[in-house]
Design a protein around this motif. Sequence first.
Motif, mmCIF file in Angstrom:
data_model
loop_
_atom_site.group_PDB
_atom_site.id
_atom_site.type_symbol
_atom_site.label_atom_id
_atom_site.label_comp_id
_atom_site.label_asym_id
_atom_site.label_seq_id
_atom_site.Cartn_x
_atom_site.Cartn_y
_atom_site.Cartn_z
ATOM 1 N N GLY A 150 0.822 -1.212 0.000
ATOM 2 C CA GLY A 150 0.000 0.000 0.000
ATOM 3 C C GLY A 150 0.851 1.254 0.000
ATOM 4 N N LEU A 151 1.824 1.290 0.940
ATOM 5 C CA LEU A 151 2.735 2.440 0.993
ATOM 6 C C LEU A 151 3.479 2.564 -0.325
ATOM 7 N N GLY A 152 3.928 1.420 -0.844
ATOM 8 C CA GLY A 152 4.729 1.424 -2.061
ATOM 9 C C GLY A 152 3.954 2.008 -3.222
ATOM 10 N N VAL A 153 2.733 1.525 -3.433
ATOM 11 C CA VAL A 153 1.953 2.009 -4.575
ATOM 12 C C VAL A 153 1.576 3.476 -4.377
ATOM 13 N N HIS A 154 1.166 3.825 -3.145
ATOM 14 C CA HIS A 154 0.764 5.211 -2.880
ATOM 15 C C HIS A 154 1.911 6.164 -3.159
ATOM 16 N N TYR A 155 3.077 5.855 -2.596
ATOM 17 C CA TYR A 155 4.200 6.765 -2.780
ATOM 18 C C TYR A 155 4.836 6.634 -4.156
ATOM 19 N N ALA A 156 4.596 5.518 -4.844
ATOM 20 C CA ALA A 156 5.100 5.417 -6.219
ATOM 21 C C ALA A 156 4.498 6.516 -7.078
ATOM 22 N N THR A 157 3.209 6.836 -6.831
ATOM 23 C CA THR A 157 2.591 7.884 -7.643
ATOM 24 C C THR A 157 3.221 9.239 -7.331
ATOM 25 N N TYR A 158 3.590 9.445 -6.045
ATOM 26 C CA TYR A 158 4.282 10.695 -5.713
ATOM 27 C C TYR A 158 5.676 10.705 -6.323
ATOM 28 N N CYS A 159 6.373 9.565 -6.180
ATOM 29 C CA CYS A 159 7.735 9.493 -6.706
ATOM 30 C C CYS A 159 7.729 9.712 -8.215
ATOM 31 N N SER A 160 6.676 9.224 -8.890
ATOM 32 C CA SER A 160 6.648 9.379 -10.342
ATOM 33 C C SER A 160 6.631 10.867 -10.709
ATOM 34 N N GLU A 161 5.975 11.670 -9.875
ATOM 35 C CA GLU A 161 5.975 13.116 -10.142
ATOM 36 C C GLU A 161 7.372 13.695 -9.947
ATOM 37 N N ALA A 162 8.067 13.188 -8.912
ATOM 38 C CA ALA A 162 9.437 13.655 -8.681
ATOM 39 C C ALA A 162 10.329 13.294 -9.864
ATOM 40 N N TYR A 163 10.195 12.050 -10.348
ATOM 41 C CA TYR A 163 10.984 11.626 -11.500
ATOM 42 C C TYR A 163 10.638 12.465 -12.719
ATOM 43 N N ARG A 164 9.334 12.730 -12.865
ATOM 44 C CA ARG A 164 8.895 13.479 -14.037
ATOM 45 C C ARG A 164 9.566 14.852 -14.054
ATOM 46 N N ALA A 165 9.566 15.497 -12.866
ATOM 47 C CA ALA A 165 10.216 16.805 -12.789
ATOM 48 C C ALA A 165 11.697 16.681 -13.111
ATOM 49 N N GLY A 166 12.321 15.600 -12.590
ATOM 50 C CA GLY A 166 13.739 15.397 -12.856
ATOM 51 C C GLY A 166 14.008 15.189 -14.341
ATOM 52 N N ILE A 167 13.148 14.377 -14.983
ATOM 53 C CA ILE A 167 13.342 14.093 -16.413
ATOM 54 C C ILE A 167 13.104 15.359 -17.234
ATOM 55 N N ASN A 168 12.076 16.128 -16.840
ATOM 56 C CA ASN A 168 11.802 17.365 -17.579
ATOM 57 C C ASN A 168 12.932 18.373 -17.452
ATOM 58 N N SER A 169 13.712 18.276 -16.347
ATOM 59 C CA SER A 169 14.773 19.260 -16.156
ATOM 60 C C SER A 169 15.990 18.955 -17.023
ATOM 61 N N VAL A 170 16.014 17.770 -17.662
ATOM 62 C CA VAL A 170 17.119 17.467 -18.575
ATOM 63 C C VAL A 170 16.873 18.257 -19.872
ATOM 64 N N PRO A 171 17.851 19.061 -20.305
ATOM 65 C CA PRO A 171 17.606 19.926 -21.462
ATOM 66 C C PRO A 171 17.267 19.118 -22.718
ATOM 67 N N ASP A 172 16.436 19.713 -23.572
ATOM 68 C CA ASP A 172 16.041 19.057 -24.819
ATOM 69 C C ASP A 172 17.248 18.664 -25.661
ATOM 70 N N GLY A 173 18.291 19.499 -25.592
ATOM 71 C CA GLY A 173 19.483 19.241 -26.383
ATOM 72 C C GLY A 173 20.080 17.874 -26.114
ATOM 73 N N GLN A 174 19.925 17.382 -24.878
ATOM 74 C CA GLN A 174 20.457 16.066 -24.537
ATOM 75 C C GLN A 174 19.714 14.972 -25.313
ATOM 76 N N TRP A 175 18.386 15.124 -25.412
ATOM 77 C CA TRP A 175 17.603 14.159 -26.184
ATOM 78 C C TRP A 175 18.012 14.226 -27.647
ATOM 79 N N GLU A 176 18.133 15.463 -28.142
ATOM 80 C CA GLU A 176 18.473 15.629 -29.557
ATOM 81 C C GLU A 176 19.854 15.056 -29.847
ATOM 82 N N ALA A 177 20.806 15.330 -28.938
ATOM 83 C CA ALA A 177 22.152 14.805 -29.139
ATOM 84 C C ALA A 177 22.133 13.282 -29.168
ATOM 85 N N ALA A 178 21.331 12.699 -28.253
ATOM 86 C CA ALA A 178 21.246 11.236 -28.213
ATOM 87 C C ALA A 178 20.674 10.699 -29.519
#
Lengths: 275, 244
Positions: A150-178
């Motif tokens: 229960g804790l795992g699934v509940h906080y997974a949804t919160y963690c996913s938002e944290a990851y999302r913010a982290g992924i969004n903070s990677v500049p677009d240029g990195q994706w393009e370079a890749a």
Amino acid sequence: MSATTAEAEMVDHRSPWRRPATWIAIGVALVVLVGLYLLGTRDVDFGTEVAPDPALKWDWAFVVSLLPDMLNALSITAFCTVYGFVVAVILGFFLAVGRRANAAWIRWPVTGFIEFIRSTPLLVQLFFLFFGLSAATGFNFSSNQALILGLGVHYATYCSEAYRAGINSVPDGQWEAATAMNLRPATTWWRVIIPQAIPNALPALGNYLVAGFKDAPLGFAINVTGLMFFATTIRAREFRPIEPFLLIGVGFLIVSLPAAWLIRRLERRISYERI
Amino acid sequence: MDALLLNSNQYGRLLEAASFTMQVLGYSFALGIVLSLVFGVARLSEHRVIRGAALAYTEFARGISSIVLLFIMAYAVPILMGIPQANLTLLASIALGLNMGGYGAEIIRGAILSVPRGQTEASIALNLRNSQRLRHVVLPQALRVILPPMGNLTIEILKGTALVSLIGLDDLTGVTQRLITSGRAIGGDTSQSVWYLNLLVIYFVLSQGVNFLFKAGESRVDSQYARRTHDIVAPVPENLEGAK
């Protein structure tokens, strides 16, 4: 990831798997996980003899006599918190990636799932897992398993938002370079995006670990013998609510305040390194 | 698990319970918002003692688990204060409100800090008193930053109201559990999973309602802000804005 020239010379060019620090960290994590597993899966019954003095409103001797059982209860709460958080960190990452998926049939259900879990109480989710699911499917979780899941699934949804913010903070240029370097999607994620996204997400993840620890006593509603269960047991047996409840209240502050302070330091250090 | 819905009688009981849940949410929100404002502003006070006290409160409210705070409020505080027949609803709302105040104070502090310093300087130049500055200049601008996280926090408190069932109050969760027990006693055929699924959906609908209210408030504040800045304030050159 810009660093000043002095720092740039100190950058470790070895692969993470060849750095001693990585292996030390993994070793520490394993020791903690195994230790918590051994401590947290014991049967705890809070049977230590305690005798409050009925004449006193606040009995220090009673408080001291409660400590051994409180530590036992703490080990169970910590076990469920940490294992729940392991589930959350792993599941949360897949939810974050799923929410970014190009295919709508992945993106929409994942988004709906995240929103649903985030806006409903963990307590009811625990009841559903522990009482509802077993009645419907005949599959029984133990109390600890239900709390960890229960804790795992509940906080997974919160963690996913944290990851999302982290992924969004990677500049677009990195994706393009890749893309320009013709990296496969898996390589792009593993070698380019994740190493830059995770450090940004770390402070938020740390905050959720602390928040999960504060939500873990909810498990007493499904008979997890953690801190809250301990306090209600003592209250029912000795008719003394004050000492056990204040004791675990202070216990929570003792753990969560330094943890929050460490996370703020981490946050400051990471934002400092990014400048 | 044949049907996923409850019958209308059962939904009627849950609706009553939902109004109690919203009542607890209302009390907690009222207390929480006052505490947030007071301590959020106090965190930025010039006096060290006030600042320290506000910091102590926010660290306490955020560091303690809300369920532990609730149980302390419900069981330990009445005995310590010598009130034998305390109003549990009130005590539960105080516990949730205290908890919300700690997080809300941080939101308000951050929002006040996000208002450009020139606004404060300008209101000092206009000879506004501290209270006027806060009331007419800083808070209206901070409101745009406050509303989105405050909406999330309110949803967290709505989720927190489920905890009051654990001290025996008849909120949505408490009533559901009671109905499950009594339904089993008279041989009802609604399974527990159906009950809890419905309960989860009701909570989801309630929090979407709260979300909608805050979104409506946000767009209102945004449109007002856009209109006023368009009418009155000449755009500040970027290089002046950055120079502090």
